[in-house]
Design a protein around this motif. Structure first.
Motif, PDB file in Angstrom:
ATOM      1  N   VAL A   1       2.327  -7.312  33.292  1.00 59.46           N
ATOM      2  CA  VAL A   1       2.385  -7.233  31.830  1.00 59.46           C
ATOM      3  C   VAL A   1       2.772  -5.842  31.318  1.00 59.46           C
TER       4      VAL A   1
ATOM      5  N   VAL B   1       6.412  -5.704  31.332  1.00 58.79           N
ATOM      6  CA  VAL B   1       6.980  -6.555  30.287  1.00 58.79           C
ATOM      7  C   VAL B   1       6.910  -5.835  28.942  1.00 58.79           C
ATOM      8  N   ASP B   2       5.779  -5.193  28.650  1.00 57.39           N
ATOM      9  CA  ASP B   2       5.639  -4.435  27.405  1.00 57.39           C
ATOM     10  C   ASP B   2       6.707  -3.353  27.314  1.00 57.39           C
TER      11      ASP B   2
ATOM     12  N   GLN C   1      10.195  -4.843  26.837  1.00 52.81           N
ATOM     13  CA  GLN C   1      10.327  -5.296  25.457  1.00 52.81           C
ATOM     14  C   GLN C   1      10.572  -4.108  24.517  1.00 52.81           C
TER      15      GLN C   1
ATOM     16  N   GLU D   1      13.884  -3.696  22.159  1.00 55.11           N
ATOM     17  CA  GLU D   1      13.871  -3.482  20.716  1.00 55.11           C
ATOM     18  C   GLU D   1      14.574  -2.184  20.331  1.00 55.11           C
TER      19      GLU D   1
ATOM     20  N   ARG E   1       8.716 -13.780  31.006  1.00 61.35           N
ATOM     21  CA  ARG E   1       7.839 -13.338  29.926  1.00 61.35           C
ATOM     22  C   ARG E   1       8.643 -12.665  28.812  1.00 61.35           C
ATOM     23  N   LEU E   2       9.639 -11.865  29.189  1.00 62.30           N
ATOM     24  CA  LEU E   2      10.464 -11.205  28.168  1.00 62.30           C
ATOM     25  C   LEU E   2      11.256 -12.232  27.365  1.00 62.30           C
TER      26      LEU E   2
ATOM     27  N   LEU F   1      10.505 -15.284  26.753  1.00 64.34           N
ATOM     28  CA  LEU F   1       9.587 -15.983  25.861  1.00 64.34           C
ATOM     29  C   LEU F   1       9.257 -15.127  24.639  1.00 64.34           C
ATOM     30  N   ARG F   2       8.995 -13.858  24.862  1.00 68.19           N
ATOM     31  CA  ARG F   2       8.647 -12.965  23.754  1.00 68.19           C
ATOM     32  C   ARG F   2       9.803 -12.779  22.772  1.00 68.19           C
ATOM     33  N   THR F   3      11.022 -12.780  23.280  1.00 65.53           N
ATOM     34  CA  THR F   3      12.176 -12.493  22.428  1.00 65.53           C
ATOM     35  C   THR F   3      12.898 -13.749  21.944  1.00 65.53           C
TER      36      THR F   3
ATOM     37  N   SER G   1       0.125  -3.862  25.293  1.00 71.19           N
ATOM     38  CA  SER G   1      -0.550  -4.956  24.614  1.00 71.19           C
ATOM     39  C   SER G   1      -1.953  -5.143  25.168  1.00 71.19           C
TER      40      SER G   1
END
Length: 320
Positions: A70, A73-74, A77, A81, A102-103, A105-107, A175
């Motif tokens: 994670v 991934v943070d 991300q 951005e 995971r990325l 899904l977040r984006t 996160s």
């Protein structure tokens, strides 16, 4: 020019070969921007710049080593951005695929895994994949969001292309879930001195025909003469002849080397799914009707206990 994020796979600043392959592919799509995370991240800039990275976004927080997935991934991300890329490329490892998923899904983006080639298209990158146990080759593109693509090692050459490689600090806000799973201990894997199986340019594998753990040194000797990695079929692994970490196949590791040598392997679909995208395939089997011969570029019908030692001897003679 459009920018492409490349997540760097490195160990204490030593960049692994699949990342350099990603930089080759990224240059087809735009300007590569590398994201290096963890201890030694800033030290990757020299090599990354030599292979086309115009920028290196680096973060060396302890969280990357102390916790699983994670935090990376943070960070990815945060880079996403900051850059607004046209694509994100990640090495197709177990961890890499989890980070990519995971990325995506977040984006709100589409995800393509295990690509074996990439090319620029009018509506975004087009990825080549092997599908249905490598029985088919597909060409796909993401139709929503920014393409997040994992690429199998050995899918592209490593091509030097000097660029700035300017290091920039990547601010990361972790996160709440970043510290959910903590690494409590690590044990170094015993080194064999051979290349990593999924990254090796040459792989020599043994199967049921090796007929015992005591005979696998024949396969290892051939591999060592070629500077290759050693693999094994599921049958050999299940019999306890070779470690599970060396299994090639649908339930093992997927490899795509320049040369794959299968010794005493019948060619069941389970095994073929893990090696069918190899560039050149050679099989050694005493059964002329073995299914593996339907797949190979070169086939040797013969007893591996005769053929493999002779092949090893000939290679060593030529090397000397």
């Amino acid at each position: 020019m459009a920018e492409v994020l490349v997540l760097v796979d490195h160990v204490d600043g030593a960049v692994r070969k699949p990342t350099l392959e990603l930089l080759t592919l990224a240059r087809r799509l735009g300007e590569p921007v590398a994201v290096a995370l963890g201890a030694g991240a800033q030290g990757t800039a020299g090599v990354l710049g030599e292979h086309g990275a115009v920028r290196v976004l680096a973060a060396e927080a302890a969280e990357f080593a102390d916790y699983l997935v994670v935090p990376k991934v943070d960070a990815l991300q945060a880079a996403f951005e900051a850059v607004s890329p046209v694509a994100v490329l990640v090495v197709s490892s177990a961890e890499g695929k989890e980070i990519a998923a995971r990325l995506a899904l977040r984006t709100g983006s589409g995800l393509i895994t295990d690509a074996t080639d990439l090319e620029a298209g009018e509506q975004g990158p087009i990825a080549t994949q092997a599908a249905f146990a490598a029985s088919y080759t597909t060409r796909s593109r993401v139709s929503r969001g920014v393409p997040v693509i994992t690429v199998k090692p050995n899918s592209a050459p490593v091509e030097p292309a000097p660029a700035a490689g300017a290091v920039e600090a990547l601010p990361v806000s972790f996160s709440e879930g970043a510290t959910g799973t903590k690494v409590t201990a690590r044990t170094a894997r015993e080194s064999t001195g051979r290349p990593e199986l999924t990254e090796a340019a040459i792989v020599v594998s043994g199967g049921r025909g090796v007929n015992g753990a005591e005979n696998f040194p024949l396969i290892e000797a051939l591999a060592d003469s070629l500077g290759a990695a050693v693999g094994a079929s599921r049958a050999a692994v299940d019999a306890g002849w070779y470690p599970h970490t060396s299994q090639v196949g649908q339930t093992g590791k997927s490899v795509s080397p320049q040369l794959y040598i299968a010794s005493g392997i019948s060619g069941a679909i389970q095994h073929r799914a893990g090696m069918q995208t190899s560039k050149t395939i050679v099989a050694i089997n005493k059964d002329a009707e073995a299914p593996i011969f339907d797949l190979v570029d070169y086939g040797i019908v013969g007893d591996l206990f005769t053929v493999v030692p002779q092949l090893t001897e000939e290679i060593n003679t030529r090397k000397n």
